[in-house]
Design an enzyme around this catalytic site. Sequence first.
Site, mmCIF file in Angstrom:
data_model
loop_
_atom_site.group_PDB
_atom_site.id
_atom_site.type_symbol
_atom_site.label_atom_id
_atom_site.label_comp_id
_atom_site.label_asym_id
_atom_site.label_seq_id
_atom_site.Cartn_x
_atom_site.Cartn_y
_atom_site.Cartn_z
ATOM 1 N N SER A 187 0.793 -1.232 0.000
ATOM 2 C CA SER A 187 0.000 0.000 0.000
ATOM 3 C C SER A 187 0.824 1.279 0.000
ATOM 4 O O SER A 187 0.308 2.326 -0.351
ATOM 5 C CB SER A 187 -0.948 -0.004 1.188
ATOM 6 O OG SER A 187 -0.216 0.027 2.392
ATOM 7 N N HIS A 215 -5.693 -4.387 -1.529
ATOM 8 C CA HIS A 215 -5.535 -3.284 -2.487
ATOM 9 C C HIS A 215 -5.582 -3.778 -3.936
ATOM 10 O O HIS A 215 -4.951 -3.178 -4.807
ATOM 11 C CB HIS A 215 -4.237 -2.523 -2.229
ATOM 12 C CG HIS A 215 -4.289 -1.671 -1.000
ATOM 13 N ND1 HIS A 215 -4.937 -0.452 -0.966
ATOM 14 C CD2 HIS A 215 -3.817 -1.889 0.247
ATOM 15 C CE1 HIS A 215 -4.833 0.067 0.250
ATOM 16 N NE2 HIS A 215 -4.170 -0.783 1.009
ATOM 17 N N LYS A 246 -12.592 -1.732 1.077
ATOM 18 C CA LYS A 246 -11.876 -0.871 0.132
ATOM 19 C C LYS A 246 -12.643 -0.866 -1.196
ATOM 20 O O LYS A 246 -13.762 -0.384 -1.239
ATOM 21 C CB LYS A 246 -10.414 -1.310 0.024
ATOM 22 C CG LYS A 246 -9.654 -0.957 1.318
ATOM 23 C CD LYS A 246 -8.221 -1.392 1.351
ATOM 24 C CE LYS A 246 -7.571 -0.893 2.649
ATOM 25 N NZ LYS A 246 -6.695 -1.880 3.278
#
Length: 401
Positions: A187, A215, A246
């Site tokens: 990240s 991610h 996310k």
Amino acid sequence: MANADDFYAHLRSELQSIREAGLFKSERIITSHQGAVVQTNEGREVINLCANNYLGLSSHPQVIEAAHEALRTHGYGLSSVRFICGTQDIHKTLEQRIARFLGTEDTILYAAAFDANGGLFEPLLGEQDAIISDELNHASIIDGIRLCKAKRFRYKHNDLADLQAQLQAADAAGARFKLVFTDGVFSMDGTIAQLDKIREICDRHGALLGIDECHASGFLGKTGRGTHEHRGVFGKIDIITGTLGKALGGASGGFTTGRKEVIELLRQRSRPYLFSNTVAPSIVGGSIAVLDILEGSTELRDKLEANTAYFREAIQAAGFEIKPGTHPITPIMVYDAVKAQQLSARLLELGVYAVGFFYPVVPKGQARIRVQISAVHERHHLEKAVAAFTQAGRELGLIPA
Ligand SMILES: *Cc1c(COP(=O)(O)O)cnc(C)c1O
């Protein structure tokens, strides 16, 4: 002997030293939905460049409607862990849908990906076994590995030669089963793990491979399945953990997905699953709608890809240095921590919300502004953001005037 007053005084002095070191994290308060633009509690509207809202789904009408519907049909909450009376039909549906989306057999839901990682290793591996972990893996992976009795080996970040060396060390230590575990995407830099090569190395050493896709799930790869699709090893990863907080909706919740026997054993033994409440029905309903959207069309991930390419190009043309890559995480390098904070503060005045990262979150002398591009951004948002970066960067002497 110290008393309670001494304890609170001790905490105040700890807080003071965090402040003095310039490491105190304060939280900006926003009063709107998450989106391309957010409203702050000072009543200002700013372009948001720092959410994990990669696909813009955290305020998507179809997702909100599905969450409302699940709230109506399945209630506000279950007041129970899964194995007592906390499993609804929609939980089973979502678990199957995640498995189908990610090319695995079954899925187990958790309250958060932090819990998925925290409860992953200890039930599956024992002291005869070994976990070989990238040194920059997420905090939740590190904590999960700490809770497990397996022998621990750390390889240098993204370093395949060292990965092989650590696998050999694990063999030399007499490890029975070996599990290599890595973030699919890291990240801080947006680095995408070399899963094709890592898979080959694991196969040569008879090791299992697990990845954390927080991610990546939803947008990386041609149809948004994640790092395994992006690297051409879809269906070839043993264990995948991920978040619903996310790209996949942005509310909260996490999961582990993989082979049936892995998931079945986790349901029996994984402590954050056994001893923590069921994911709320509204989140489950919303997440199923997210998968409907993503399986129906690649429009959002395609737009994210185009937005990312545009921004990466434009910010470099403006004179900034970025970490090279293709991920929507775009680290804009400032190097100096104070300058990074000044840049972030000036950007906010100019209507752009992007935060600075500095030691200890990133190595000393590697301070940066980490921008995260979203499919919810329109071209005019990105143009305005680049203009603000250009103005602030010139004022601070970071780029030529
Ligand atoms: C955000 C993140 C997590 C934690 O996810 P939550 O669902 O918010 O707990 C775990 N691993 C990685 C790599 C992350 O980026």
